[in-house]
Each structure stands twice: as structure tokens, then as C-alpha cells.
Design a protein around this motif. Sequence first.
Motif, PDB file in Angstrom:
ATOM      1  N   THR A   1     -13.263  18.670  -2.357  1.00 61.51           N
ATOM      2  CA  THR A   1     -14.671  18.852  -2.704  1.00 61.51           C
ATOM      3  C   THR A   1     -14.904  20.165  -3.435  1.00 61.51           C
ATOM      4  N   PHE A   2     -14.300  21.252  -2.965  1.00 62.08           N
ATOM      5  CA  PHE A   2     -14.436  22.541  -3.657  1.00 62.08           C
ATOM      6  C   PHE A   2     -13.838  22.475  -5.062  1.00 62.08           C
ATOM      7  N   THR A   3     -12.648  21.880  -5.171  1.00 65.09           N
ATOM      8  CA  THR A   3     -11.992  21.787  -6.473  1.00 65.09           C
ATOM      9  C   THR A   3     -12.816  20.947  -7.433  1.00 65.09           C
ATOM     10  N   ALA A   4     -13.374  19.839  -6.935  1.00 62.81           N
ATOM     11  CA  ALA A   4     -14.203  18.978  -7.771  1.00 62.81           C
ATOM     12  C   ALA A   4     -15.466  19.704  -8.230  1.00 62.81           C
ATOM     13  N   ALA A   5     -16.095  20.469  -7.336  1.00 60.78           N
ATOM     14  CA  ALA A   5     -17.319  21.189  -7.693  1.00 60.78           C
ATOM     15  C   ALA A   5     -17.039  22.228  -8.775  1.00 60.78           C
ATOM     16  N   LYS A   6     -15.939  22.962  -8.630  1.00 59.99           N
ATOM     17  CA  LYS A   6     -15.593  23.967  -9.642  1.00 59.99           C
ATOM     18  C   LYS A   6     -15.290  23.312 -10.982  1.00 59.99           C
ATOM     19  N   ALA A   7     -14.526  22.229 -10.949  1.00 59.67           N
ATOM     20  CA  ALA A   7     -14.189  21.527 -12.190  1.00 59.67           C
ATOM     21  C   ALA A   7     -15.451  20.945 -12.827  1.00 59.67           C
ATOM     22  N   PHE A   8     -16.338  20.389 -12.002  1.00 58.43           N
ATOM     23  CA  PHE A   8     -17.587  19.827 -12.513  1.00 58.43           C
ATOM     24  C   PHE A   8     -18.392  20.895 -13.248  1.00 58.43           C
ATOM     25  N   ASN A   9     -18.534  22.058 -12.644  1.00 58.93           N
ATOM     26  CA  ASN A   9     -19.319  23.126 -13.275  1.00 58.93           C
ATOM     27  C   ASN A   9     -18.722  23.554 -14.608  1.00 58.93           C
TER      28      ASN A   9
ATOM     29  N   MET B   1     -16.121  14.128  -8.591  1.00 53.87           N
ATOM     30  CA  MET B   1     -16.842  14.697  -9.737  1.00 53.87           C
ATOM     31  C   MET B   1     -17.879  13.713 -10.269  1.00 53.87           C
ATOM     32  N   ARG B   2     -17.518  12.437 -10.334  1.00 59.25           N
ATOM     33  CA  ARG B   2     -18.469  11.432 -10.829  1.00 59.25           C
ATOM     34  C   ARG B   2     -19.619  11.233  -9.849  1.00 59.25           C
TER      35      ARG B   2
END
Length: 300
Positions: free
Chosen positions: A42-50, A285-286
Motif C-alpha cells: 500500500t505504501f509503495t503503491a501510494a508513492k508510485a501513484f503520486n 494504484m488503480r
Amino acid sequence: MASVSATRAGLKAGVAGWGLLVLLLLSRAAWAYPEETLQTLTFTAAKAFNRCVEGTATPRLSALQVRNLVLGNVAEGEAGVLRRATRWGYYDRAEGEEDRRWLWLVSTRLHDRFEDRAAKVLMQDGVRATLRYEDLGSVLYYLQRVTIPANVVPIFHPRPWRWPSGDRFTDYPVDEARLSTAGEALCEALGETPKGLTFDALLEETAEATLDALRQPIADMQSPWYAFWELGEPGRFGRYGEAGNRFGRAATFPCGTDRCQLLDDDPIYAAFAAAQHRLALLATMRGILLLQRDRGGAAP
């Protein structure tokens, strides 16, 4: 007649009582990633999303929103014993309403809970609006869960009398460096997310991607990953294949007219796990994008 009615009532109560005892003993009915893996995904996805939406009309996540995502995600996975016992959470390809409950108490599929949390994510009025990111974290938990093959096949695996009773893929370690690199490369895939995509469609798409991965050959061997997780009929349980519940461990299994072998910590295992963790990352991310589009009215 009174004695017959009393007897029936007693039998029903007895069955329910024994059923509840069994449920409590088998409370780990469907597997999820460990808390550490959930947080990493979840943290990795949030950073990548931003990074992906920077400079676009789609709102980035704030630090508080990321915190609430993770809180909701982990809380969904840390449900109490009774809730785990009565909410098993398997993915159902048949998606039928029948047989969704067992012993009058157990919701065997994940769909009802998923749909309830997804509906709450899109509520914008009143108190619920302040909990949208925690609700989204719950939704992300189920999106991540259908990247675990045993939950999608699915395999009924609360068997504490057998060792090991856990699914070995679930606890396979995440390569965080590899996952972070994957996140950086997913902007294009995120941008291709259809504007009309719904949470239900995203769940189905992610589960189907897992099933497709199981159909693929194991490296250059003449055997698909069904050797580890054998698909059942829609609406029915599957089972572990010829290789058994040995993901990450030495295993031998039929390969055409020959037998194939994988070693302890074989790189082939690492490659498969990395692909599924990447799938979980993209689905996460989606899922975030669906809410941020709702807030910002635009796609990256």
C-alpha cells in the motif's frame, strides 16, 4: 408435537453450536498477505501513484490520506477471530447468490463485503466522507487478496491438523527493491485505466489476471502453475496440484512424459511471486485512481 418441535429446536441449536465451535477453530479460512506485506504494497503503491499523477488534474494523495489508506487496509486484514470465522472471503468466479452462506452464519465469498466497502468509498455526504480513505484501504485489501492464487482457485485451506496449514505463497517474502522499481514503471499502465472502470470490474480483472498466470508454463517446463494450485469448477473449490503446497520449497511434479523439479528458493519462484506482487501493486494504484478521479474529475 411439542416434544418433536423441542427436539428439532434442540438439534438446530446443537448444530449451530458445533458449527460455531468449528468456525472458531478454523478461523483462518482464507489467506491474506501478512501485515508487513500489506503495508509495503500500500505504501509503495501510494508513492508510485503520486509520482504518476504529478502535474496532472488528478489529485495526489496527502500524507494523512496515505496513513488512512494503510490503517483501513491493515484493519481489514486484522479482523477479530469471530469475524474471520464467519467471513471467509474466497473469490467466486460463478458469482452466484446461492451457497454464499454456510451453517446460516458464514459468508464464504468476499464479494458482499467488497461491494459494501466499495459503495462507501464513493459516498461524499455526511460523516462517511471523512472515512473514504479508510474504506478505500479495505477495498484495496481485497484487490490485493485476489493476487494470492489459493484465494482465487480457490482452495479450502483451514486445515490445522495438517502441516503446514498455511499457504506458502502468502508468506513468500516481498522483494521491496524489485517492487519499488516495478511501481516506477507502472505509470503508463495506470494511465490506460478506462474511465468507466468500476471497483467490481477491477476486482474481476485482477482475479482473472491471477488465473491467467496459473495457466502459463512454469519457466520453460511442460507444466503450468496448476501443478501447485489446481482450478476447480466455477462455484466449487479447487485443490493443491501435484506439486502440493510447496511454493518456495523443493518440489517435483509431472511435466508431460517426464518429471520436473524446482529447488528450495528457486529463482523461478521469485519471478512468479514478483509478478503477482506487481499485479497487487497495479491493482492498488488503480483502486486509488478510482477515488481520486471521483474527487478530481480527470484522469492522468
